[in-house]
Design a protein around this motif. Structure first.
Motif, PDB file in Angstrom:
ATOM      1  N   ASN A  97       0.893  -1.337  -0.053  1.00  0.00           N
ATOM      2  CA  ASN A  97      -0.124  -0.111  -0.221  1.00  0.00           C
ATOM      3  C   ASN A  97       0.797   1.262  -0.084  1.00  0.00           C
ATOM      4  OD1 ASN A  97      -2.814  -0.920   0.150  1.00  0.00           O
ATOM      5  ND2 ASN A  97      -2.051  -2.129   1.893  1.00  0.00           N
ATOM      6  N   ALA A  98       2.114   1.243  -0.167  1.00  0.00           N
ATOM      7  CA  ALA A  98       3.106   2.442   0.019  1.00  0.00           C
ATOM      8  C   ALA A  98       2.534   3.333  -1.002  1.00  0.00           C
ATOM      9  CB  ALA A  98       4.317   1.880   0.083  1.00  0.00           C
ATOM     10  N   TYR A  99       2.186   2.996  -2.268  1.00  0.00           N
ATOM     11  CA  TYR A  99       2.155   3.984  -3.095  1.00  0.00           C
ATOM     12  C   TYR A  99       1.081   4.889  -3.045  1.00  0.00           C
ATOM     13  CZ  TYR A  99      -2.492   1.912  -4.535  1.00  0.00           C
ATOM     14  OH  TYR A  99      -3.834   1.359  -4.289  1.00  0.00           O
ATOM     15  N   MET A 100       0.186   4.570  -1.950  1.00  0.00           N
ATOM     16  CA  MET A 100      -0.708   5.299  -1.449  1.00  0.00           C
ATOM     17  C   MET A 100      -0.168   6.803  -1.057  1.00  0.00           C
ATOM     18  SD  MET A 100      -3.792   2.952  -0.163  1.00  0.00           S
ATOM     19  CE  MET A 100      -4.627   4.025   0.382  1.00  0.00           C
ATOM     20  N   LEU A 101       1.017   6.677  -0.320  1.00  0.00           N
ATOM     21  CA  LEU A 101       1.737   7.512   0.276  1.00  0.00           C
ATOM     22  C   LEU A 101       2.389   8.794  -0.763  1.00  0.00           C
ATOM     23  CD1 LEU A 101       3.351   5.760   3.061  1.00  0.00           C
ATOM     24  CD2 LEU A 101       1.607   7.006   3.267  1.00  0.00           C
ATOM     25  N   LEU A 102       2.331   8.355  -1.960  1.00  0.00           N
ATOM     26  CA  LEU A 102       2.509   9.377  -3.021  1.00  0.00           C
ATOM     27  C   LEU A 102       1.815  10.433  -2.714  1.00  0.00           C
ATOM     28  CD1 LEU A 102       3.243   7.049  -5.940  1.00  0.00           C
ATOM     29  CD2 LEU A 102       4.877   8.105  -4.725  1.00  0.00           C
ATOM     30  N   THR A 103       0.544  10.474  -2.558  1.00  0.00           N
ATOM     31  CA  THR A 103      -0.460  11.802  -2.492  1.00  0.00           C
ATOM     32  C   THR A 103       0.072  12.696  -1.366  1.00  0.00           C
ATOM     33  OG1 THR A 103      -2.000  10.666  -0.779  1.00  0.00           O
ATOM     34  CG2 THR A 103      -2.572  10.451  -3.057  1.00  0.00           C
ATOM     35  N   LEU A 104       1.214  12.314  -0.757  1.00  0.00           N
ATOM     36  CA  LEU A 104       1.549  13.117   0.514  1.00  0.00           C
ATOM     37  C   LEU A 104       2.577  14.208  -0.170  1.00  0.00           C
ATOM     38  CD1 LEU A 104       2.035  10.859   3.587  1.00  0.00           C
ATOM     39  CD2 LEU A 104       0.175  12.385   3.081  1.00  0.00           C
TER      40      LEU A 104
ATOM     41  N   TRP B   9       2.020  18.797  -5.057  1.00  0.00           N
ATOM     42  CA  TRP B   9       1.802  19.307  -6.380  1.00  0.00           C
ATOM     43  C   TRP B   9       1.729  18.053  -7.193  1.00  0.00           C
ATOM     44  CZ3 TRP B   9       5.827  22.219  -3.889  1.00  0.00           C
ATOM     45  CH2 TRP B   9       5.338  23.465  -3.446  1.00  0.00           C
ATOM     46  N   ILE B  10       2.642  17.125  -7.269  1.00  0.00           N
ATOM     47  CA  ILE B  10       2.851  15.776  -8.109  1.00  0.00           C
ATOM     48  C   ILE B  10       2.301  14.594  -7.532  1.00  0.00           C
ATOM     49  CG2 ILE B  10       4.589  17.074  -9.485  1.00  0.00           C
ATOM     50  CD1 ILE B  10       6.560  14.953  -8.428  1.00  0.00           C
ATOM     51  N   GLY B  11       2.124  14.523  -6.280  1.00  0.00           N
ATOM     52  CA  GLY B  11       1.639  13.362  -5.915  1.00  0.00           C
ATOM     53  C   GLY B  11       0.663  12.721  -6.172  1.00  0.00           C
ATOM     54  N   GLY B  12      -0.615  13.400  -6.639  1.00  0.00           N
ATOM     55  CA  GLY B  12      -1.701  12.960  -7.158  1.00  0.00           C
ATOM     56  C   GLY B  12      -1.356  12.227  -8.462  1.00  0.00           C
ATOM     57  N   ILE B  13      -0.543  12.912  -9.116  1.00  0.00           N
ATOM     58  CA  ILE B  13      -0.332  12.377 -10.512  1.00  0.00           C
ATOM     59  C   ILE B  13       0.350  10.976 -10.641  1.00  0.00           C
ATOM     60  CG2 ILE B  13       0.932  13.013 -12.884  1.00  0.00           C
ATOM     61  CD1 ILE B  13       0.168  15.997 -12.067  1.00  0.00           C
ATOM     62  N   LEU B  14       1.527  11.200  -9.530  1.00  0.00           N
ATOM     63  CA  LEU B  14       2.240   9.976  -9.429  1.00  0.00           C
ATOM     64  C   LEU B  14       1.411   8.624  -8.840  1.00  0.00           C
ATOM     65  CD1 LEU B  14       5.479  11.479  -7.716  1.00  0.00           C
ATOM     66  CD2 LEU B  14       5.586  10.470 -10.000  1.00  0.00           C
ATOM     67  N   TRP B  15       0.561   9.017  -7.961  1.00  0.00           N
ATOM     68  CA  TRP B  15      -0.464   8.157  -7.528  1.00  0.00           C
ATOM     69  C   TRP B  15      -1.108   7.429  -8.606  1.00  0.00           C
ATOM     70  CZ3 TRP B  15      -5.571   7.895  -7.699  1.00  0.00           C
ATOM     71  CH2 TRP B  15      -6.448   6.808  -7.299  1.00  0.00           C
ATOM     72  N   PHE B  16      -1.791   8.471  -9.494  1.00  0.00           N
ATOM     73  CA  PHE B  16      -2.534   8.029 -10.579  1.00  0.00           C
ATOM     74  C   PHE B  16      -1.900   7.032 -11.407  1.00  0.00           C
ATOM     75  CE2 PHE B  16      -3.937   8.404 -14.860  1.00  0.00           C
ATOM     76  CZ  PHE B  16      -5.252   7.984 -14.823  1.00  0.00           C
ATOM     77  N   PHE B  17      -0.447   7.201 -11.780  1.00  0.00           N
ATOM     78  CA  PHE B  17       0.226   6.190 -12.592  1.00  0.00           C
ATOM     79  C   PHE B  17       0.246   5.097 -11.930  1.00  0.00           C
ATOM     80  CE2 PHE B  17       1.155  10.116 -15.093  1.00  0.00           C
ATOM     81  CZ  PHE B  17       0.627   9.823 -16.312  1.00  0.00           C
ATOM     82  N   ALA B  18       0.537   5.088 -10.595  1.00  0.00           N
ATOM     83  CA  ALA B  18       0.946   3.901  -9.871  1.00  0.00           C
ATOM     84  C   ALA B  18      -0.316   3.045  -9.947  1.00  0.00           C
ATOM     85  CB  ALA B  18       1.482   4.234  -8.307  1.00  0.00           C
ATOM     86  N   ALA B  19      -1.499   3.607  -9.676  1.00  0.00           N
ATOM     87  CA  ALA B  19      -2.669   2.910  -9.731  1.00  0.00           C
ATOM     88  C   ALA B  19      -2.866   2.359 -11.106  1.00  0.00           C
ATOM     89  CB  ALA B  19      -3.900   3.926  -9.239  1.00  0.00           C
ATOM     90  N   ILE B  20      -2.552   2.860 -12.313  1.00  0.00           N
ATOM     91  CA  ILE B  20      -2.879   2.582 -13.520  1.00  0.00           C
ATOM     92  C   ILE B  20      -2.060   1.347 -13.615  1.00  0.00           C
ATOM     93  CG2 ILE B  20      -2.326   2.852 -15.994  1.00  0.00           C
ATOM     94  CD1 ILE B  20      -5.048   4.068 -14.917  1.00  0.00           C
ATOM     95  N   GLY B  21      -0.575   1.437 -13.330  1.00  0.00           N
ATOM     96  CA  GLY B  21       0.278   0.308 -13.264  1.00  0.00           C
ATOM     97  C   GLY B  21      -0.219  -0.796 -12.580  1.00  0.00           C
TER      98      GLY B  21
END
Length: 155
Positions: free
Chosen positions: A106-113, A116-128
């Motif tokens: 679940n660590a990818y969820m911490l990207l939202t922290l 500015w770019i956390g939400g975008i990184l999280w989105f790409f991690a979720a797509i992956g």
């Protein structure tokens, strides 16, 4: 098999199959709604207390991560997974994941922290995750592999 409620999941018994992307996505959506409501309440309380907006977002985002880790480690299923009859199995192939395994998956969820770019990184991690679950014969996403081989099963 479960023993009722949120009991320990035995793992690889007969009738257990890997859960595909559809049920997993629905379960995750249910869990996100629950976590978002709590996160919004935390944000609202902190906002009323005068905490700056960017700081008041952090506890809610961290709560989402802790929500998934807590339920996976303690019960083997989040409420959304439990509703759909899904369970997270640890890397040993049976039982619940360890705290380390759940934190890794679940660590990818911490990207939202990340500002500015956390939400975008999280989105790409979720797509992956969606792509790797769909492409895997064992229905494991990259986050399951990163966690040492956890699986989400239905049974």
């Amino acid at each position: 098999m479960t023993t009722g409620g949120y009991g320990q999941f035995a793992g690889t018994s007969i009738g257990v199959t890997a859960a595909g992307i559809g049920p997993r996505a629905v379960a995750r959506f249910i869990d996100w709604i629950i976590a978002a409501i709590v996160g919004a309440i935390l944000f609202w309380v902190l906002d009323i207390a005068g905490v700056p907006g960017w700081v008041s977002v952090l506890p809610g985002a961290a709560f989402g991560f802790l929500y998934f880790v807590f339920f996976e480690v303690i019960t083997g299923s989040t409420p959304g997974k439990k509703f759909l009859g899904l369970h997270v199995v640890g890397s040993a192939g049976a039982g619940k994941p360890s705290i380390v395994e759940s934190a890794k998956r679940n660590a990818y969820m911490l990207l939202t922290l990340i500002p500015w770019i956390g939400g975008i990184l999280w989105f790409f991690a979720a797509i992956g995750i969606a792509v790797t679950v769909s492409a895997s014969s064992t229905k494991q996403g990259w986050h399951d592999t990163f966690a040492g081989g956890t699986r989400v099963v239905k049974g």
